[in-house]
Write a protein that holds these residues in place. Sequence first.
Motif: not given
Length: 415
Positions: A34-45, A214-217, A368-373
């Motif tokens: 479910g994660s992708g470029f620019g998204t965090s792969a963190e989940a819970g603990e 960064q813009a995506h936090g 992804t859009l916020m990370r892509s630049p």
Amino acid sequence: MNFDDTPEEAAFRAEARAWIDANAPKHLHPILSGSGFGTSAEAGEIDMLAEAKKWQKAKRDAGWACLHWPKEYGGRGASPMERVIWNQEEGVYAQLSFTFIIGQGMCGPTVMAWGSEEDKQRLLPPLAAGEDIWCQMFSEPAAGSDLAGLRTRAVQDGDEWVVNGSKIWTSGAHISQYGILLTRTDPTVAKHKGLTMFWVDMRSPGIEVRPILQAHGQSGFNEVFFTDLRIPDSQRLGAVGNGWNVSLTTLMNERLSIGSGMSTGFEPLLDYATRAPGPSGGRLVDDPSIRSKLADWATKASGLKYTSMRALTALSKGEQPGPENSIGKLVAGSTMQDIAMFALDQQGEMGVLTDPELAAHAARFQQTLMRSPATRIEGGTDEILRNIIAERVLGLPGDVRVDKDVPFEKIPTRA
């Protein structure tokens, strides 16, 4: 190229598939899928950095880490095609290796090419095992695209070098144990000739790392400041003043690593288009104009895939990564941004949502859009890559460089 497995390759694939099936951290599959470029792969603990190190160590212990590296440095001595097969079989679990891509894909090959044998034996096996994370300290506030214009100064003091200055946009510096550092050691010669490269321990006195929000936090990039940092001359990579040639080793491997591994976002878009409702009923994919765009992006994604394989074929013949690898990053970066913008256009007003619990497709395209630049800047801006492709691949006349042979200290700067 013939993409059918030879008997030897088929056996290698079966061995890799069996090991991955028996050892992969399957509890992470839903998160990684479910994660992708620019998204965090963190989940819970779950500590994803710890999980990444655990997976890397398991691969090293079983002989699956840094496949193309020599065995004495922690690799397997595998062929480029075996590396391709491994990447195909590792699938989503390869995302756990992104933490090490700068070290294993850029810094490691530089140390391997320019470091002493003592350096290689000391530094490379822990890097292959995921015990150490590395960063690459090149860009500065006034020296990004014009990397040779950097001003971080290293002055020799006996058997040491004293470094003062700063770097910016250094990916992963906040979690790195080591890094490679490009400095100016002679301002009296042309800017490309007065540079020297070192490897450094990021825990040394005189190094301060400041993460950039960064813009995506998230804060993957950093500023790094050097204040009277002392580096032993034994940590120099290459000859004094030859840092530019050393840096080219890093940059060519960087563009191979980034360009060949960068997702365009096409597969998530295709999945979204087959599920989301279209503007005139049915699904998005049922709209002929949308199918036409999907076909264009599918063609680009396929072209990138096979261009990457062509580069690996060249490596299998003993060639070094060349300027043609700039093509992959140039195309992938812009395509990723275009795809993210298109997906959000289809979401209409809902596209402004960034909460994964509320947004369509878990806000994947928003992130992804916020990370892509950044993808169109890091590893060489689009403009620089176009120049490289034009001059070094197509053989077109070089760009005008009025300061090429001027001593660095004589180049005018703004007051």
